[in-house]
Design an enzyme around this catalytic site. Structure first.
Site, PDB file in Angstrom:
ATOM      1  N   LYS A  66      33.636  55.023  42.131  1.00  0.00           N
ATOM      2  CA  LYS A  66      33.061  55.503  40.862  1.00  0.00           C
ATOM      3  C   LYS A  66      31.694  54.873  40.599  1.00  0.00           C
ATOM      4  O   LYS A  66      30.733  55.569  40.251  1.00  0.00           O
ATOM      5  CB  LYS A  66      34.023  55.219  39.701  1.00  0.00           C
ATOM      6  N   ASP A 111      31.195  51.618  32.639  1.00  0.00           N
ATOM      7  CA  ASP A 111      32.456  51.422  33.348  1.00  0.00           C
ATOM      8  C   ASP A 111      33.567  51.145  32.339  1.00  0.00           C
ATOM      9  O   ASP A 111      33.320  50.620  31.250  1.00  0.00           O
ATOM     10  CB  ASP A 111      32.314  50.247  34.317  1.00  0.00           C
ATOM     11  N   THR A 160      39.672  54.087  34.801  1.00  0.00           N
ATOM     12  CA  THR A 160      40.857  54.033  35.652  1.00  0.00           C
ATOM     13  C   THR A 160      42.070  54.574  34.925  1.00  0.00           C
ATOM     14  O   THR A 160      43.140  54.728  35.528  1.00  0.00           O
ATOM     15  CB  THR A 160      41.141  52.582  36.085  1.00  0.00           C
ATOM     16  N   ARG A 219      37.212  50.196  49.063  1.00  0.00           N
ATOM     17  CA  ARG A 219      36.908  48.794  48.758  1.00  0.00           C
ATOM     18  C   ARG A 219      37.798  47.868  49.575  1.00  0.00           C
ATOM     19  O   ARG A 219      37.342  46.827  50.084  1.00  0.00           O
ATOM     20  CB  ARG A 219      37.100  48.534  47.255  1.00  0.00           C
TER      21      ARG A 219
END
Length: 339
Positions: A66, A111, A160, A219
């Site tokens: 993202k 975020d 999320t 990640r």
């Protein structure tokens, strides 16, 4: 100590690791083909019109890209990127200061946008729709709202937990993208690209080995590659082979399906101490010596996704697959419980 013969210019300092491995353009972004195509159309259309693109909402589990996509959006548009997060904006004044400092066409990345405070959220509604914020001066009956015009900008929100976003905020985004977990082939491509940037000689079998243990998350794939690189260099292996990768991942307690120490500990106590369950989350967390939030948010989602554990109204239950992964048999007393 012997090291692999690697060009020093290809080595990346640890502090720059994540930034160095991030793709810079949409064409370099591996995986998520649907999102890539849709987002590309949004950006191309905005460039043809000479306007800022619609606000973009990116949702999905951590580590799927993202933040990288937000950086790519700014790079594709040739504008600056401003970065903040929901928890960092406690007051409407904090948000007003960020918004009023934007230049025309810039991208603002928020975020964990679902964690915005309510006053900041209310201010964001007006900013997204009308490119204006109202700053309240004074208190009580004498308070005055001073409107501040904002230049056109693009908000990129990441979350999320999309279900926690208020409907009015979610509806103000012109484009919403749901990022899914990656398959092993896409992750192997990411590992190959990252290894090239790090100057790590690695064969295709090792790329696949790391990809399979990365829980569908880029990640994690990059993190495991970093640990395999360390192992290879310290042990003096000139190239990362499958055996080297397996030995490194075994050392760091990442098994063939990507389960780590905590995942296996949860499965172990559930099957060994509690006969497969059902058992409450707090009891399970206490048994493995971890916080409830850690078990619920780190271990449990992956175990459920892999079909090794299920939630029931009475508590957590290990499945037959969970028992099989540990090389154990489910109790014969209540076999239906594990179907």
């Amino acid at each position: 100590m012997e090291h692999s013969d690697v060009d020093p210019t290809a080595q990346v300092e640890d502090r720059d690791y994540e930034a160095a491995l991030r793709p810079k353009r949409l064409t370099e972004f591996e995986g998520q083909p649907r999102v890539r195509e849709q987002l590309g159309l949004v950006l191309d259309a905005a460039r043809h019109r000479g306007t800022s693109p619609d606000h973009v909402l990116l949702s999905g589990p951590p580590g799927l890209g993202k933040t990288t996509l937000a950086m790519i959006i700014a790079a594709e548009l040739g504008v600056n990127l401003r970065i903040s997060s929901g928890p960092a904006i406690q007051h409407a004044g904090d948000l007003a200061a960020i918004l009023s400092g934007l230049d025309e066409g810039e991208v603002l990345f928020l975020d964990e946008i679902h964690r915005l405070s309510r006053p900041a959220e209310e201010m964001l509604y007006l900013a997204m729709e009308d490119f204006r914020v109202d700053v309240i001066v004074g208190k009580g009956p004498g308070a005055t709202a001073i409107p501040i015009e904002l230049p056109p900008f693009t908000l990129v929100g990441a979350t999320t937990r999309a279900g926690l976003l208020p409907g009015p905020l979610r509806d103000r985004f012109g484009f919403t993208a749901q990022l899914d977990f990656y398959d092993a082939a896409d992750l192997a491509g990411i590992v190959a690209g990252s290894a090239a940037k790090l100057g790590v000689p690695i064969d295709s079998h090792s790329q696949g080995e790391i990809a399979r243990r990365s829980r569908g998350t880029p990640r994690i794939a990059n993190r495991l590659l970093r640990r395999v690189r360390d192992f290879s260099q310290v042990k003096g292996h000139p190239e990362v082979t499958r055996d080297v990768a397996r030995a490194a991942l075994e050392l760091y307690e990442v098994d063939e399906r990507g389960l780590d120490r905590l995942d296996r500990a949860v499965l172990d106590v559930l099957t060994r101490l509690f006969d497969g369950g059902p058992v409450g989350l707090s009891t399970l967390a206490l048994s493995v010596g971890e916080e409830i939030e850690t078990v619920a948010e780190v271990a449990e989602p992956f175990l459920i996704r892999e079909g090794l554990l299920v939630r029931t109204p009475r508590g957590r239950v290990a499945t037959r697959a969970g028992y099989a992964h540990l090389g154990r048999r489910p109790p014969a007393a209540n076999p239906a419980l594990f179907d």
